[in-house]
Design a protein around this motif. Structure first.
Motif, short mmCIF file in Angstrom:
data_model
loop_
_atom_site.label_atom_id
_atom_site.label_comp_id
_atom_site.label_asym_id
_atom_site.label_seq_id
_atom_site.Cartn_x
_atom_site.Cartn_y
_atom_site.Cartn_z
N GLN A 101 -5.74 3.96 -6.40
CA GLN A 101 -6.76 3.80 -5.35
C GLN A 101 -7.52 2.47 -5.50
O GLN A 101 -7.77 1.77 -4.52
CB GLN A 101 -7.73 4.97 -5.38
CG GLN A 101 -7.17 6.18 -4.66
CD GLN A 101 -7.95 7.45 -4.97
OE1 GLN A 101 -9.14 7.40 -5.27
NE2 GLN A 101 -7.26 8.58 -4.88
N ARG B 150 0.80 -1.21 0.00
CA ARG B 150 0.00 0.00 0.00
C ARG B 150 0.86 1.28 0.00
O ARG B 150 0.45 2.32 -0.57
CB ARG B 150 -0.92 0.01 1.22
CG ARG B 150 -2.08 -0.94 1.10
CD ARG B 150 -2.73 -1.12 2.44
NE ARG B 150 -3.22 0.14 2.95
CZ ARG B 150 -4.44 0.59 2.75
NH1 ARG B 150 -5.29 -0.12 2.05
NH2 ARG B 150 -4.80 1.74 3.25
N ALA B 151 2.03 1.14 0.64
CA ALA B 151 2.89 2.34 0.76
C ALA B 151 3.22 2.97 -0.61
O ALA B 151 3.01 4.17 -0.79
CB ALA B 151 4.16 1.95 1.50
N LEU C 123 1.56 2.76 -3.28
CA LEU C 123 0.34 3.30 -3.87
C LEU C 123 0.03 4.70 -3.31
O LEU C 123 -0.39 5.60 -4.02
CB LEU C 123 -0.85 2.37 -3.59
CG LEU C 123 -0.88 1.06 -4.35
CD1 LEU C 123 -2.04 0.18 -3.87
CD2 LEU C 123 -1.00 1.31 -5.85
N ARG C 124 0.28 4.77 -1.99
CA ARG C 124 0.07 6.06 -1.36
C ARG C 124 0.98 7.14 -1.95
O ARG C 124 0.57 8.26 -2.24
CB ARG C 124 0.33 5.93 0.14
CG ARG C 124 -0.90 6.27 0.94
CD ARG C 124 -0.70 6.22 2.44
NE ARG C 124 0.55 5.77 2.93
CZ ARG C 124 0.76 4.53 3.39
NH1 ARG C 124 -0.21 3.61 3.34
NH2 ARG C 124 1.93 4.20 3.87
N SER C 125 2.23 6.66 -2.21
CA SER C 125 3.19 7.61 -2.80
C SER C 125 2.72 8.06 -4.17
O SER C 125 2.75 9.23 -4.52
CB SER C 125 4.56 6.95 -2.94
OG SER C 125 5.03 6.62 -1.67
N ALA D 236 -5.55 -0.28 -4.23
CA ALA D 236 -5.57 -0.35 -2.76
C ALA D 236 -6.78 -1.13 -2.27
O ALA D 236 -6.68 -1.99 -1.38
CB ALA D 236 -5.60 1.06 -2.19
N ASP E 162 -0.30 8.06 -5.41
CA ASP E 162 -1.47 8.94 -5.31
C ASP E 162 -1.08 10.32 -4.74
O ASP E 162 -1.44 11.36 -5.31
CB ASP E 162 -2.52 8.29 -4.43
CG ASP E 162 -3.82 9.08 -4.42
OD1 ASP E 162 -4.56 8.99 -5.43
OD2 ASP E 162 -4.09 9.77 -3.42
N GLY E 163 -0.28 10.26 -3.68
CA GLY E 163 0.10 11.50 -3.00
C GLY E 163 0.90 12.44 -3.91
O GLY E 163 0.59 13.63 -4.03
#
Lengths: 142, 882
Positions: free
Chosen positions: B709, B672-673, B675-677, B712, B679-680
């Motif tokens: 997303q 997930r990390a 993916l967050r990057s 995720a 998206d972020g």
């Protein structure tokens, strides 16, 4: 919003940047200290062999999966130490494992927040964290 | 032939005497040649030939004499007497020196021939069949005595006179013939006178004595007659009894009046079978005048009964027509004799029967043989054995029979019950257990039903003997005799012994045959048993082995039977098995043992052994449990191994689970990390560099964010699916009704204002894991919610039905439905039947539902048509609560 510092324990540099960005977007001006592993965080909070503890942060944003000493261990040590016993700890992690949640609360975390992938949601979450822990929450002082 | 020859000789004799012509018979029958060669032809005197012819005739006549033919005998005797007289005359001729007497004018008869003729004719007179003449001469009568004296006397006179004539007078040559003749005549006269005096005196004495004796004996006879000690009868040859004493009358049952009336006839009184004896006696009386010995015969009394007597008679007159006889009643003696004979027969019969029991090999044979011996040796008319049957009629079943008339028994229809057919001797005997004797069946009343037949068969008396085993009478032996008053004590006792022996032997044989039968049955049972059976004697010798035991022994039967265990298996004495066997034998107590037997060749087998003491030794039941033990061992090994295996697998599984957990953990954190990057930073790019980005760039960045997303979400669903399999179940009572209401409530909150009609059956209680069941409902109701979104009036139902005794939960909606041909793909992870743009989703939900249902021991399936809504069914093995 100047005041006591925030300790961000985070090993992922991307997450570190994004977290800092989210804090900034929410106009949280408190100083943010970043510890990149558990040991560093403990050293900062409890002091090491050569140094005294640097500061008592207003809140600790704690990732669980950390190199050297993991987040739960850091939490346990904090809670075992009188000087860090009451420092609010918000676990900020990717995991939503039941075991992680359970162990987090068993070891005395004050809050458990799963980092959303959607950055907007993340920003929203950080906003709430800042508001709550830095402004409304009161902790006993020594 | 003899007659012709005699005639020829007589003719020649006359011819020669009269004409002096010699016929020369020798010359006729002799070839001339012989005399020409000088052979002398002997000539016999015709007189000699004649005498020979007479003798031959006498002998032939005597040989052809029949009984009672007196004429021929007399003729023969006469011929012999002629020969005797003629040869005497011839000899006298020689003695007196008178050739005319012995030769005459032709061939003389030799003196020696004359002597020979005298001897031969004398011998014939005494030796011929009847020897009447000799007997008459030798008889004690006065006449005979006279004859006996006169004949030798005259002979003596002739000899003396002849001797004087030839020796004395001839020497006196001086004396002339007249003187000589005169002297001879004087001498003869003197001698005859002397002889006459002697004979007269002798005859006188004899006659005197006879007369005195007669008187004497007449007196004695009279006294005897009157004493009535014996029967005395005067009788004549006509058959009449002219006088008899009272004793005799009493014996025969006639009165004196009847005697006087001449009604007693000794010929008629004699039964036909004694007539021959009578005739012999009469003959004896006629010839000798008296019976030499008394003889036994029978008279028939006036009442028809028989009187056994002993009788002796003597004639009273010279004519031998009247006589006297003495009669002795021997009834008692005869009875004693008969009894003795019967007892003797019974004894012989007992002996004969003794042998049967020894040799008989079955009951039937024994009974039959015994009956046969009783009839044959004991001389009874009938003997049979009847067994008392325990049937309705209490009948007596004939089992063995011997004798003249078997059908008497066959039709007798005897019972041993107390009824008419049971009151005969057989029934009485069986009922009472006592010997029943009927000395004379005609006088027995209760013999009635069988009386006429018994009489017809000639059964006069009977004896019936009980056959017992212990106190119980199981049958009877019946013996019938043809004579009355049979079965006296002695005879009965012997027969009873025969009956007892037979009864005992029959029971013994029956028991033996039962024993043999039982033995046979046991043996065949043992033979066919699946366990080994053997009997070992007290000397440890193998007495019996069935096939299985032989198989177990690894040795052929011939090598086992009769040999000891020690011979067959050297060293067996030291085994535990042997000591158990010995203990069983000495303590007479059964024993058990499970034991491994080591064969001489090293082979080994396990046996379950049971030892049971029996009279012969020990019975051993052996069950080969080698295979059982091997299987048990294997099973045990396998079991141990299985546990090990399970343990290994458990460890492996635990490790795998741990690994999987670690993997999931890592996935949830690390996947997930990034993916967050993505998206972020995409958002940071949009925010920070918005003026520099055109619309297309912004659209692209938006797609990057959307993709990250949705990934995720995918990761989250995957993690949930994996958790479903790993999670331990916490079984509790779950209220599905309220749970469903809460889930729908959540969904309504998510999309407020959507018109959805939701129906839930009340009280859907089940035991299961609440968290997992909630996921099931979230997914199924969520799907229903989702797929009815395009319906103007959505309808969702949750309930349960009973199908084949099983509770089936149903979630029904009126939504989009699906093509039923894909229904089997519904539950495959990531399998989707609708476009994401149509209905969002990852395709993990139903897979998760299936896992949870399966973990609850249930099934899940779906039915649907496109646009016709869908129905999901699931069962849960959990205990349903009412």
């Amino acid at each position: 919003m100047k005041g006591r510092s925030i300790l961000l324990v985070e090993d992922n540099p991307n997450d570190e940047v994004l977290t800092l960005r989210a804090l900034k977007k929410n106009n949280i001006a408190n100083q943010v200290t970043v510890a990149r592993d558990g040991q560093e965080a403990l050293d900062y909070l409890l002091g090491s062999e050569n140094n005294l503890p640097i500061e008592t942060p207003a809140v600790v944003l704690l990732d669980l999966k950390l190199p050297k000493v993991d987040g739960l261990e850091v939490l346990k040590r904090m809670r075992a130490n009188a000087s860090t016993k009451f420092i609010p700890v918000v676990i900020l992690t990717s995991s939503r494992e039941d075991s992680d949640l359970l162990n987090g609360y068993l070891n005395g975390t004050n809050s458990y927040i799963r980092k959303p992938v959607d950055f907007n949601q993340f920003v929203e979450a950080v906003k709430h964290i800042g508001l709550y822990w830095l402004i409304f929450n009161e902790v006993p002082t020594f | 032939m003899v007659l012709l020859f005699s005639v020829a000789i007589v003719l020649q004799f006359i011819l020669v005497s009269a004409t002096k012509v010699v016929l020369d018979i020798e010359g006729w029958i002799t070839p001339a040649l012989l005399s020409e060669h000088g052979y002398v032809i002997g000539r016999m005197s015709p007189l000699t030939a004649l005498l020979f012819a007479l003798l031959a005739a006498a002998m032939l006549l005597s040989a052809s004499v029949d009984n009672g033919d007196r004429g021929r005998d007399r003729l023969a005797q006469g011929a012999a007497a002629v020969v005797f007289t003629v040869s005497d005359t011839l000899l006298v001729g020689y003695w007196y020196g008178a050739p005319l007497l012995y030769g005459g004018t032709f061939t003389p008869v030799a003196a020696t021939t004359s002597i020979a003729f005298i001897l031969v004719s004398t011998a014939f007179l005494f030796e011929s069949k009847k020897a009447l003449l000799a007997r008459w001469v030798m008889s004690p009568s006065v006449f005979s005595r006279f004859t006996r004296m006169v004949i030798p006397g005259t002979m003596g006179i002739i000899l003396v006179v002849g001797w004087v004539q030839t020796s004395v007078l001839t020497r006196l040559r001086a004396v002339d013939q007249v003187l000589s003749f005169t002297l001879s005549a004087l001498l003869t006269a003197c001698l005859i006178g002397v002889l006459a005096v002697i004979v007269a005196r002798q005859v006188q004495t004899a006659v005197t004595r006879a007369e005195g004796g007669l008187r004497d004996s007449e007196q004695k006879l009279r006294r005897f007659y009157e004493s009535n000690l014996q029967g005395v009868i005067y009788w004549n040859m006509n058959g009449q009894i002219v006088d008899a004493n009272d004793k005799f009358l009493q014996m025969v049952g006639y009165s004196r009046e009847e005697l006087i009336a001449g009604k007693i006839d000794w010929v008629n009184m004699t039964p036909p079978e004694y007539r021959v004896v009578d005739e012999q006696s009469v003959l004896e009386l006629r010839t000798a005048g008296a019976n030499e010995k008394p003889f036994e015969k029978v008279y028939i009394r006036k009442d028809g009964t028989r009187l056994p007597i002993i009788i002796a008679g003597t004639m009273l007159d010279e004519a031998r027509l009247n006589g006297v006889a003495f009669v002795l009643d021997i009834t008692d003696r005869k009875q004693v004799e008969a009894r003795l004979a019967r007892a003797n027969r019974a004894l012989k019969m007992l002996n004969a029967c003794n042998g049967i029991a020894i040799h008989a090999d079955n009951e039937e044979r024994l009974l039959k043989d015994t009956c046969n011996r009783i009839v044959e040796v004991g001389e009874y008319k009938l003997a049979w054995v009847g067994y008392a049957e325990d049937d309705e009629h209490k009948s007596v079943r004939p089992v063995a029979l011997a004798g003249t008339d078997g059908d008497y028994v066959e039709h007798a229809d005897i019972s041993w019950g107390d009824n008419e057919r049971g009151r005969g001797p057989t029934g009485t005997c069986i009922r009472t257990g006592e010997i029943v004797i009927n000395r004379n069946t005609s006088t027995q009343l209760h013999y009635d039903p069988w009386h006429s037949r018994a009489t017809e068969k000639g059964y006069v008396s009977s004896a019936t003997f009980p056959l017992c085993v212990g106190d119980r009478v199981y049958g009877a032996l019946m013996v019938y005799s043809g004579i009355s008053d049979a079965f006296d004590d002695e005879e009965t006792e012997l027969l009873a012994e025969v009956a007892n022996d037979m009864a005992y032997s029959a029971v013994a044989l029956r028991e033996r045959s039962a024993r043999v039968e039982a033995e046979e049955r046991y043996r065949s049972t043992l033979d066919s048993m699946l366990e080994g059976c053997q009997i070992v004697g007290h000397d440890f010798r193998y007495l019996y082995l069935n096939d299985v035991a032989v198989q177990q022994s690894h040795i052929s039967k011939d090598h086992l039977l009769g040999r000891t265990m020690m011979e067959v298996y050297p060293g067996i004495e030291t085994t535990e098995m042997f000591s158990t066997l010995k203990r069983c034998m000495s303590n007479k107590a059964p024993g058990h043992l499970q034991n491994e037997f080591v064969y001489p060749d090293g082979a080994r087998s396990w046996f379950n052994l049971s030892f049971e003491p029996v009279p012969e030794g020990v019975f051993i039941l052996s069950e080969d449990i080698t295979e059982d033990r091997r299987l048990a061992e294997e099973a045990k090994k396998y079991h141990e191994h299985l546990e090990e295996l399970v343990e290994e697998r458990t460890i492996e599984l635990t490790a795998t689970n741990k690994e999987l957990e670690a993997f999931s953990y890592s996935v949830s954190h690390d996947l997930r990390a990034p993916l967050r990057s993505i998206d972020g930073f995409s958002l940071a790019l949009l925010e920070d560099y918005a003026p520099k980005l055109d619309d297309r760039a912004k659209d692209y960045i938006g797609r990057v964010r959307g993709a990250s997303q949705s990934m995720a979400v995918l990761i989250d669903d995957l993690l949930q699916l994996s958790r479903m399999t790993r999670r331990e179940l916490h079984i509790e009572n779950v209220d599905l009704t309220s749970m469903a209401h809460r889930v729908i409530g959540d969904l309504r909150q998510g999309e407020p204002g959507r018109p959805v009609e939701f129906t839930v059956m009340p009280n859907l209680m089940i035991s299961g894991d609440a968290n997992l069941l909630r996921i099931v409902l979230v997914n199924l109701l969520g799907n229903a919610w989702k797929f009815t979104s395009r319906k103007p009036m959505a309808r969702i139902e949750f309930g349960k039905i009973q199908k084949q005794g099983e509770t089936v939960f149903i979630v029904h909606d009126n939504g989009a439905g699906f093509d039923p041909k894909y229904s089997d793909k519904l539950f495959t992870p990531f399998q989707r039947l609708h476009n994401t743009s149509e209905f969002p989703g990852t395709g993990i939900g139903l897979a998760t539902v299936q896992r949870i249902v399966r973990r609850h021991g249930g099934r899940v399936w779906a039915e649907a048509e496109i646009n016709e809504g869908a129905t999901f069914f699931f069962t849960l093995k959990g205990i349903e609560k009412p």
